[in-house]
Scaffold this motif. Structure first.
Motif, PDB file in Angstrom:
ATOM      1  N   THR B  54     -89.312  49.371  46.717  1.00  0.00           N
ATOM      2  CA  THR B  54     -90.274  49.997  47.628  1.00  0.00           C
ATOM      3  C   THR B  54     -89.754  50.091  49.054  1.00  0.00           C
ATOM      4  O   THR B  54     -89.906  51.119  49.711  1.00  0.00           O
ATOM      5  CB  THR B  54     -91.599  49.217  47.625  1.00  0.00           C
ATOM      6  OG1 THR B  54     -92.030  49.050  46.284  1.00  0.00           O
ATOM      7  CG2 THR B  54     -92.664  49.976  48.396  1.00  0.00           C
ATOM      8  N   VAL B  55     -89.131  49.009  49.523  1.00  0.00           N
ATOM      9  CA  VAL B  55     -88.674  49.031  50.914  1.00  0.00           C
ATOM     10  C   VAL B  55     -87.589  50.099  51.111  1.00  0.00           C
ATOM     11  O   VAL B  55     -87.523  50.743  52.156  1.00  0.00           O
ATOM     12  CB  VAL B  55     -88.225  47.621  51.384  1.00  0.00           C
ATOM     13  CG1 VAL B  55     -86.960  47.179  50.700  1.00  0.00           C
ATOM     14  CG2 VAL B  55     -88.062  47.575  52.866  1.00  0.00           C
ATOM     15  N   HIS B  58     -89.357  53.461  51.265  1.00  0.00           N
ATOM     16  CA  HIS B  58     -89.969  53.664  52.578  1.00  0.00           C
ATOM     17  C   HIS B  58     -88.916  53.954  53.631  1.00  0.00           C
ATOM     18  O   HIS B  58     -89.144  54.736  54.554  1.00  0.00           O
ATOM     19  CB  HIS B  58     -90.792  52.430  52.971  1.00  0.00           C
ATOM     20  CG  HIS B  58     -92.065  52.303  52.190  1.00  0.00           C
ATOM     21  ND1 HIS B  58     -93.173  51.683  52.678  1.00  0.00           N
ATOM     22  CD2 HIS B  58     -92.391  52.738  50.953  1.00  0.00           C
ATOM     23  CE1 HIS B  58     -94.143  51.710  51.775  1.00  0.00           C
ATOM     24  NE2 HIS B  58     -93.686  52.349  50.721  1.00  0.00           N
ATOM     25  N   GLN B  59     -87.740  53.316  53.498  1.00  0.00           N
ATOM     26  CA  GLN B  59     -86.645  53.582  54.439  1.00  0.00           C
ATOM     27  C   GLN B  59     -86.238  55.050  54.391  1.00  0.00           C
ATOM     28  O   GLN B  59     -85.941  55.658  55.418  1.00  0.00           O
ATOM     29  CB  GLN B  59     -85.422  52.723  54.102  1.00  0.00           C
ATOM     30  CG  GLN B  59     -85.491  51.290  54.595  1.00  0.00           C
ATOM     31  CD  GLN B  59     -85.252  51.158  56.091  1.00  0.00           C
ATOM     32  OE1 GLN B  59     -85.594  52.055  56.868  1.00  0.00           O
ATOM     33  NE2 GLN B  59     -84.696  50.042  56.490  1.00  0.00           N
ATOM     34  N   ASN B  62     -88.699  56.864  56.355  1.00  0.00           N
ATOM     35  CA  ASN B  62     -88.482  56.576  57.772  1.00  0.00           C
ATOM     36  C   ASN B  62     -87.343  57.413  58.338  1.00  0.00           C
ATOM     37  O   ASN B  62     -87.427  57.971  59.428  1.00  0.00           O
ATOM     38  CB  ASN B  62     -88.138  55.097  57.983  1.00  0.00           C
ATOM     39  CG  ASN B  62     -89.346  54.193  57.836  1.00  0.00           C
ATOM     40  OD1 ASN B  62     -90.480  54.642  57.989  1.00  0.00           O
ATOM     41  ND2 ASN B  62     -89.111  52.931  57.552  1.00  0.00           N
ATOM     42  N   GLN B  63     -86.224  57.468  57.570  1.00  0.00           N
ATOM     43  CA  GLN B  63     -85.064  58.232  58.024  1.00  0.00           C
ATOM     44  C   GLN B  63     -85.422  59.703  58.164  1.00  0.00           C
ATOM     45  O   GLN B  63     -85.068  60.360  59.151  1.00  0.00           O
ATOM     46  CB  GLN B  63     -83.897  58.118  57.028  1.00  0.00           C
ATOM     47  CG  GLN B  63     -83.511  56.723  56.629  1.00  0.00           C
ATOM     48  CD  GLN B  63     -82.596  56.032  57.620  1.00  0.00           C
ATOM     49  OE1 GLN B  63     -82.876  56.029  58.811  1.00  0.00           O
ATOM     50  NE2 GLN B  63     -81.513  55.474  57.148  1.00  0.00           N
TER      51      GLN B  63
END
Lengths: 162, 84
Positions: B54-55, B58-59, B62-63
């Protein structure tokens, strides 16, 4: 951490950064000073300084406000979730008290928002991810890996007995 | 709540996500700051997220939104993969 060790740690970081008495938020004491001119970092805490913070405890949280008084809904959510699992012993850093740390932690994790949760020095995510982990049972597992028994396991056992 | 019109901010964020995630099967952007453009909730379903933690998912978001995020106060991200 004893006072002597904490003081030595602070001095160590200050020396490394070439500035005396440079603050990095410490939730345990609540001590915090405003930011001043930064020497070589251009206004953000160094990777080494942040690294030391994330490794200082199995559970480290960078948030707005403190666990006793969160100043943001998302930070509060993180505190509440941890509390549900009986996790009250962790290092919490109030980024509102330290603008350099606020920027430094975002650079370190390459993540633009606060709060940020670190388990065993590893960035796990923010409020949404922690909530998801709480709901799907992953958080109980991750805490177990850290040797922390989630309070929810005991709560379930109590329910079974009834 | 009516979905008859999308705010300018929602439209812009959606457009950037469509460009950066051409494989996405579903993109939904909601301004949860009452139209101020301060906080968004993003739901995105794409094959790009398969097999990723998941992280990491999400990254990726974000990018993709690194420019837009600079002017946001906060955002919530909900990623998923299409049912196979």
């Amino acid at each position: 951490m004893s006072r002597v060790v904490w003081a030595a740690w602070r001095l160590g970081i200050a020396t490394a950064r070439g500035l005396a008495g440079r603050p990095l938020s410490q939730a345990a004491t609540g001590a915090s000073e405003g930011g001043g001119a930064e020497g070589g970092g251009g206004g953000s805490a160094s990777r080494e300084a942040v690294e030391r913070l994330v490794r200082a405890h199995p559970v480290v949280v960078f948030m707005k406000g403190s666990p006793e008084q969160p100043l943001c809904g998302f930070s509060n959510a993180v505190v509440q979730i941890l509390r549900l699992h009986g996790v009250e012993d962790y290092n919490a850093h109030d980024v509102l008290q330290d603008p350099d740390l606020r920027q430094g932690i975002k650079n370190y994790s390459n993540w633009p928002t606060i709060p940020q949760v670190y388990l065993n020095g590893e960035f796990v995510g923010g409020c949404d991810i922690l909530l998801q982990m709480h709901q799907n049972g992953d958080l109980v597992e991750e805490l177990k890996k850290l040797g922390i028994r989630s309070a929810l396991l005991d709560a379930e056992k109590d329910q079974d007995k009834k | 709540r009516g979905f008859s019109s999308q705010s300018e901010g929602e439209a812009r964020v959606s457009r950037v996500l469509r460009e950066k995630f051409p494989r996405a099967s579903s993109i939904r952007v909601v301004d949860i700051s009452g139209g101020c453009g301060a906080m968004y909730e993003i739901h995105i379903e794409s094959e790009d997220f398969r097999e990723k933690r998941t992280v990491q998912q999400h990254q990726m978001v974000n990018q993709a939104l690194s420019e837009e995020i600079k002017s946001m106060h906060g955002l919530r991200i909900f990623t998923s993969t299409p049912k196979p």
